[in-house]
Write a protein that holds these residues in place. Structure first.
Motif, PDB file in Angstrom:
ATOM      1  N   ILE A   9     -24.649  13.235 -72.426  1.00 57.99           N
ATOM      2  CA  ILE A   9     -25.075  13.075 -71.032  1.00 57.99           C
ATOM      3  C   ILE A   9     -26.547  12.679 -70.963  1.00 57.99           C
ATOM      4  N   THR A  39     -27.343   8.904 -61.823  1.00 61.58           N
ATOM      5  CA  THR A  39     -26.310   9.855 -61.419  1.00 61.58           C
ATOM      6  C   THR A  39     -24.918   9.317 -61.728  1.00 61.58           C
ATOM      7  N   GLY A  40     -24.725   8.020 -61.495  1.00 60.55           N
ATOM      8  CA  GLY A  40     -23.442   7.400 -61.802  1.00 60.55           C
ATOM      9  C   GLY A  40     -23.114   7.506 -63.276  1.00 60.55           C
ATOM     10  N   CYS A  66     -22.179  11.093 -64.148  1.00 60.29           N
ATOM     11  CA  CYS A  66     -20.813  11.419 -63.721  1.00 60.29           C
ATOM     12  C   CYS A  66     -19.784  10.905 -64.710  1.00 60.29           C
ATOM     13  N   ILE A 126     -19.907  13.137 -67.776  1.00 61.70           N
ATOM     14  CA  ILE A 126     -19.354  14.463 -67.492  1.00 61.70           C
ATOM     15  C   ILE A 126     -17.827  14.407 -67.475  1.00 61.70           C
ATOM     16  N   ILE A 127     -17.281  13.364 -66.845  1.00 60.90           N
ATOM     17  CA  ILE A 127     -15.820  13.190 -66.807  1.00 60.90           C
ATOM     18  C   ILE A 127     -15.277  13.004 -68.225  1.00 60.90           C
ATOM     19  N   PHE A 168     -28.536  17.018 -67.393  1.00 62.69           N
ATOM     20  CA  PHE A 168     -28.878  16.181 -66.239  1.00 62.69           C
ATOM     21  C   PHE A 168     -30.386  16.175 -66.013  1.00 62.69           C
TER      22      PHE A 168
END
Length: 216
Positions: A38, A65-66, A69, A72-73, A113
């Motif tokens: 990440i 942020t995109g 995400c 994270i997925i 993050f």
């Protein structure tokens, strides 16, 4: 991640805790590699998608942020696959304390993050930061306690390692799987403060240098 777990399992080492080598190493690799992926790809996101910043509607935080995400997925999917594999091979991948395991995992995401945001902003002004962060990640991986039990080291060394928030995340995760695992190095407030602190600092830098970042 699965390959690393397999390699350490084939090595035939007796796990320090529990009877399952794959589970023991997974409890260290999942938080460590989640943080690494990440934060690494967030750090590279602005450089890799610099052309998108030419559109006024696209903000730097949107790009980072995109990317976060997506990672994270991907991490959640990988975690699910690993648990299914462990379960399919007759092992119990379920933590003793589910709430504690979830808290540890979410704290890793917050930490990643925050660090990823700060690194991503710095890279726009200082490209060499990409290399520096890659080397830092290798050092963090080696010292994270993934392949050893940090709390079993002499206190003077263990507490020095605990300044690395990733060490605390690994220890935190393992306390959720092993009832007898020591939590002397786990300080949730420290991990979250580090994560939110780096996030706040990254946001402040991004706010003050937003226009310059678009012009570079």
């Amino acid at each position: 991640m699965s390959i690393l777990i397999l390699i350490h399992s084939i090595a035939g080492r007796t796990p320090p805790y529990g009877e399952s080598s794959p589970l023991f190493y997974a409890t260290g690799l999942v938080p460590t590699l989640t943080f690494m992926y990440i934060s690494r790809f967030m750090g590279l996101s602005l450089v890799m998608n610099r052309a998108m910043l030419a559109f006024p509607v696209v903000k730097t935080l949107d790009v980072m942020t995109g990317r976060a995400c997506l990672e994270i997925i991907a991490s959640c999917i990988t975690l699910t696959v690993i648990m299914l594999i462990l379960w399919g091979t007759g092992q119990n991948p379920w933590p003793v304390d589910l709430e504690r395991a979830v808290d540890a995992y979410l704290s890793v995401v917050v930490l990643a993050f925050g660090c990823g945001t700060l690194v991503g902003v710095i890279v726009m002004f200082f490209p060499l930061m990409v290399t520096i962060w890659q080397i830092t990640l290798v050092c963090l991986y080696i010292s994270s306690g993934t392949m050893f039990v940090a709390s079993n080291l002499p206190d003077k060394y263990a507490y020095i390692l605990a300044y690395n928030p990733l060490v605390q995340c690994v220890e935190w995760m393992r306390t959720a799987f092993y009832e007898s695992y020591s939590d002397k190095l786990v300080n949730p407030a420290y991990v979250l403060s580090f994560g939110f602190g780096t996030l706040l600092f990254g946001l402040v830098v991004e706010r003050f240098f937003r226009r310059r970042m678009r012009e570079t």
